[in-house]
Design a protein around this motif. Structure first.
Motif, PDB file in Angstrom:
ATOM      1  N   GLY A 150      -2.031  -2.008   4.737  1.00 31.30           N
ATOM      2  CA  GLY A 150      -3.035  -2.962   4.278  1.00 31.30           C
ATOM      3  C   GLY A 150      -3.440  -2.660   2.855  1.00 31.30           C
ATOM      4  O   GLY A 150      -2.950  -3.260   1.903  1.00 31.30           O
ATOM      5  N   ARG A 151      -4.302  -1.662   2.708  1.00 30.41           N
ATOM      6  CA  ARG A 151      -4.806  -1.268   1.390  1.00 30.41           C
ATOM      7  C   ARG A 151      -3.672  -1.015   0.397  1.00 30.41           C
ATOM      8  O   ARG A 151      -3.769  -1.380  -0.779  1.00 30.41           O
ATOM      9  CB  ARG A 151      -5.632   0.012   1.572  1.00 30.41           C
ATOM     10  CG  ARG A 151      -6.301   0.534   0.323  1.00 30.41           C
ATOM     11  CD  ARG A 151      -6.784   1.970   0.532  1.00 30.41           C
ATOM     12  NE  ARG A 151      -7.386   2.192   1.826  1.00 30.41           N
ATOM     13  CZ  ARG A 151      -8.688   2.116   2.070  1.00 30.41           C
ATOM     14  NH1 ARG A 151      -9.519   1.817   1.091  1.00 30.41           N
ATOM     15  NH2 ARG A 151      -9.158   2.357   3.287  1.00 30.41           N
ATOM     16  N   ARG A 152      -2.571  -0.390   0.867  1.00 29.62           N
ATOM     17  CA  ARG A 152      -1.502  -0.008  -0.058  1.00 29.62           C
ATOM     18  C   ARG A 152      -0.861  -1.240  -0.710  1.00 29.62           C
ATOM     19  O   ARG A 152      -0.358  -1.165  -1.841  1.00 29.62           O
ATOM     20  CB  ARG A 152      -0.456   0.819   0.672  1.00 29.62           C
ATOM     21  CG  ARG A 152       0.665   1.365  -0.223  1.00 29.62           C
ATOM     22  CD  ARG A 152       0.104   2.181  -1.387  1.00 29.62           C
ATOM     23  NE  ARG A 152       1.137   2.660  -2.257  1.00 29.62           N
ATOM     24  CZ  ARG A 152       1.540   3.922  -2.329  1.00 29.62           C
ATOM     25  NH1 ARG A 152       0.968   4.836  -1.573  1.00 29.62           N
ATOM     26  NH2 ARG A 152       2.490   4.285  -3.152  1.00 29.62           N
ATOM     27  N   LEU A 153      -0.871  -2.381  -0.027  1.00 31.81           N
ATOM     28  CA  LEU A 153      -0.251  -3.578  -0.584  1.00 31.81           C
ATOM     29  C   LEU A 153      -1.170  -4.340  -1.535  1.00 31.81           C
ATOM     30  O   LEU A 153      -0.686  -5.023  -2.435  1.00 31.81           O
ATOM     31  CB  LEU A 153       0.197  -4.517   0.537  1.00 31.81           C
ATOM     32  CG  LEU A 153       1.261  -3.990   1.495  1.00 31.81           C
ATOM     33  CD1 LEU A 153       1.704  -5.085   2.447  1.00 31.81           C
ATOM     34  CD2 LEU A 153       2.455  -3.414   0.749  1.00 31.81           C
ATOM     35  N   VAL A 154      -2.482  -4.239  -1.341  1.00 29.89           N
ATOM     36  CA  VAL A 154      -3.389  -5.102  -2.115  1.00 29.89           C
ATOM     37  C   VAL A 154      -4.438  -4.363  -2.940  1.00 29.89           C
ATOM     38  O   VAL A 154      -5.014  -4.934  -3.870  1.00 29.89           O
ATOM     39  CB  VAL A 154      -4.108  -6.107  -1.182  1.00 29.89           C
ATOM     40  CG1 VAL A 154      -3.134  -7.088  -0.576  1.00 29.89           C
ATOM     41  CG2 VAL A 154      -4.903  -5.397  -0.088  1.00 29.89           C
ATOM     42  N   GLY A 155      -4.700  -3.094  -2.608  1.00 27.69           N
ATOM     43  CA  GLY A 155      -5.838  -2.401  -3.216  1.00 27.69           C
ATOM     44  C   GLY A 155      -5.829  -2.392  -4.728  1.00 27.69           C
ATOM     45  O   GLY A 155      -6.789  -2.817  -5.380  1.00 27.69           O
ATOM     46  N   ASN A 156      -4.737  -1.908  -5.319  1.00 29.18           N
ATOM     47  CA  ASN A 156      -4.670  -1.811  -6.778  1.00 29.18           C
ATOM     48  C   ASN A 156      -4.123  -3.079  -7.437  1.00 29.18           C
ATOM     49  O   ASN A 156      -3.914  -3.100  -8.644  1.00 29.18           O
ATOM     50  CB  ASN A 156      -3.832  -0.598  -7.187  1.00 29.18           C
ATOM     51  CG  ASN A 156      -4.635   0.686  -7.102  1.00 29.18           C
ATOM     52  OD1 ASN A 156      -5.844   0.690  -7.323  1.00 29.18           O
ATOM     53  ND2 ASN A 156      -3.978   1.787  -6.761  1.00 29.18           N
ATOM     54  N   ALA A 178       4.347  -4.289  -4.557  1.00 27.52           N
ATOM     55  CA  ALA A 178       3.878  -3.333  -3.546  1.00 27.52           C
ATOM     56  C   ALA A 178       4.605  -3.533  -2.218  1.00 27.52           C
ATOM     57  O   ALA A 178       5.010  -2.569  -1.561  1.00 27.52           O
ATOM     58  CB  ALA A 178       2.371  -3.480  -3.355  1.00 27.52           C
ATOM     59  N   LEU A 179       4.802  -4.783  -1.816  1.00 25.37           N
ATOM     60  CA  LEU A 179       5.535  -5.049  -0.580  1.00 25.37           C
ATOM     61  C   LEU A 179       7.021  -4.732  -0.750  1.00 25.37           C
ATOM     62  O   LEU A 179       7.658  -4.165   0.154  1.00 25.37           O
ATOM     63  CB  LEU A 179       5.348  -6.505  -0.154  1.00 25.37           C
ATOM     64  CG  LEU A 179       6.100  -6.950   1.104  1.00 25.37           C
ATOM     65  CD1 LEU A 179       5.767  -6.068   2.298  1.00 25.37           C
ATOM     66  CD2 LEU A 179       5.798  -8.415   1.415  1.00 25.37           C
ATOM     67  N   THR A 189       4.199   8.320  -3.071  1.00 25.78           N
ATOM     68  CA  THR A 189       5.107   7.175  -3.098  1.00 25.78           C
ATOM     69  C   THR A 189       5.395   6.721  -1.676  1.00 25.78           C
ATOM     70  O   THR A 189       5.234   7.478  -0.711  1.00 25.78           O
ATOM     71  CB  THR A 189       6.434   7.531  -3.785  1.00 25.78           C
ATOM     72  OG1 THR A 189       7.105   8.513  -2.986  1.00 25.78           O
ATOM     73  CG2 THR A 189       6.201   8.067  -5.196  1.00 25.78           C
ATOM     74  N   VAL A 190       5.824   5.488  -1.549  1.00 21.62           N
ATOM     75  CA  VAL A 190       6.218   4.977  -0.236  1.00 21.62           C
ATOM     76  C   VAL A 190       7.401   5.783   0.302  1.00 21.62           C
ATOM     77  O   VAL A 190       7.478   6.077   1.495  1.00 21.62           O
ATOM     78  CB  VAL A 190       6.550   3.478  -0.314  1.00 21.62           C
ATOM     79  CG1 VAL A 190       7.131   2.972   0.998  1.00 21.62           C
ATOM     80  CG2 VAL A 190       5.290   2.675  -0.670  1.00 21.62           C
TER      81      VAL A 190
END
Length: 419
Positions: free
Chosen positions: A280-286, A40-41, A256-257
């Motif tokens: 925040g959420r985009r890196l860890v949520g899923n 994600a990152l 998409t990013v």
């Protein structure tokens, strides 16, 4: 391979069966995928590195989404910075190996002591949200013989079309300074002896699935940057905040990013501005789920209830926002499907993780509450004297305990009886 898949009839995190995780660490437990976190990152870094305006960009993970030290350390090793909102988060990210020059300090209520800690650490920037905060920071920086690097969080009054509790860029929000007041406040900041104006900041909300509000907000911010330049106030970086959403349910389309960032970077090309982002959420949520076990099945007059060992104190989002999380059996079984409200043992009617969910289950079955890596453990509490869950990181075939389950004794260790 996606982070969580059904393999041989059992839901796995990477190559590890969640049944194995439950046997080893018990339930409830948060389970994360290392590969999903790093991917994600990396998606942000790849898009930024491929665009001329992305050179030297800084991706600052919003620590409020998930503050586990192992996750923070993982991102720090990938070159991430951090967006913090408290002195406690500052200490956390430093303990996790963060580079102070990659830390931005946001939030409307920074205390004098928090400002001192951040100045002494040598952080990248303070995101300022009011005149009194600016004046306080100037005074404290003067006491320490330092110049405080600042950007102003400008409220562009753009509707992000998200839940009102996580919409932060409208006129009624407590966050930021009004767009019409920003120019005067920048003039004030530029005239203070212990303030160095370095950037401009904007964050309009969270869980945005339509990238168009980001573009509208940036247009307003760049117009202000041009006004500032005309007055001799040079901006070195533009902080676009975070807010890019994730897919919580099947009917949602996750942008998409690249679809989010490239139009913004196109507008920034040739301006010489360093880009700062705060996902925040985009890196860890899923990248995480909440693993829980069914204690009882209860047939009510109007509803059926699956009573689990996790509760609203473990995952607050459904009770707080009526947020949706997919809930799936870890080992799907054949049989009759019924609709269940998936509820916990906390003594509140609002203690539910899902309502009217079609499930084929029996007592003792494991359930996975999906997309729980953001604002799950970070918002957990000890309500009803419930110890917080364990946190587990899966890395291929390896399983690591990254936070031990609390004990009841730990919860009241700091309390004292009256004489």
């Amino acid at each position: 391979m996606t982070a969580f898949t059904l393999q041989n009839g059992t839901l796995h995190a990477e190559s590890v069966a969640l049944t194995h995780v439950a046997e080893q660490f018990g339930t409830p437990a948060y389970v994360y995928s290392r590969s999903a976190l790093t991917a994600a990152l990396q998606e942000f870094h790849d898009v930024l590195n491929a665009h001329p305006a992305g050179a030297g960009a800084l991706v600052c993970f919003a620590v409020k989404a998930n503050s586990n030290l192992a996750i923070l350390n993982l991102f720090a090793r990938q070159g991430a910075g951090f967006d913090i909102v408290s002195g406690g988060e500052l200490q956390r990210v430093l303990a996790a190996g963060a580079d102070p020059q990659k830390i931005v300090f946001s939030g409307v209520g920074k205390t004098a002591e928090e400002m001192r800690q951040a100045l002494e650490a040598g952080i990248f920037c303070f995101n300022i949200e009011s005149i009194p905060e600016l004046d306080r920071l100037n005074d404290i920086a003067g006491e320490l013989g330092k110049k405080a690097p600042v950007s102003l969080r400008v409220n562009p009054n753009v509707d992000p079309k998200t839940h009102p509790y996580i919409s932060t860029g409208l006129k009624a929000a407590k966050f930021g300074v009004a767009y019409d007041d920003a120019l005067a406040l920048y003039r004030r900041a530029a005239g203070l002896a212990n303030i160095a104006v370095t950037g401009i900041d904007c964050h309009i909300g969270s869980q945005l699935l339509d990238p168009s509000p980001f573009i509208e907000a940036l247009d307003r911010i760049l117009a202000l940057v041009d006004q500032l330049a005309a007055e001799g106030i040079r901006i070195h970086h533009v902080d676009l905040g975070g807010g890019l959403g994730i897919k919580y349910r099947a009917d949602q389309v996750q942008p998409t990013v690249a679809a989010y960032l490239n139009p913004l970077l196109d507008k920034l090309k040739g301006r010489g501005l360093k880009v700062v982002l705060e996902p925040g959420r985009r890196l860890v949520g899923n990248a995480g789920l909440l693993l829980t076990r069914i204690e009882y099945l209860k047939a009510g007059e109007e509803k059926n209830f699956a009573i689990i060992d996790a509760a609203m104190n473990d995952l607050m989002r459904p009770a707080l926002y009526e947020a949706w999380h997919d809930i799936v059996p870890v080992t799907p079984r054949p049989g009759v499907t019924q609709d269940y409200d998936v509820v916990g043992p906390v003594c509140e009617t609002g203690d539910f993780l899902g309502q009217a969910r079609p499930l084929t289950v029996q007592p003792g079955d494991l359930l996975a509450v999906m997309s729980a890596g953001a604002y799950g453990m970070a918002m957990a509490s000890n309500y009803n004297t419930r110890p917080r869950a364990a946190e587990i990181m899966v890395d291929g075939t390896q399983v690591h305990l990254i936070r031990a389950r609390e004990s009841v004794e730990q919860l009241y260790a700091g309390e004292k009886l009256l004489p």
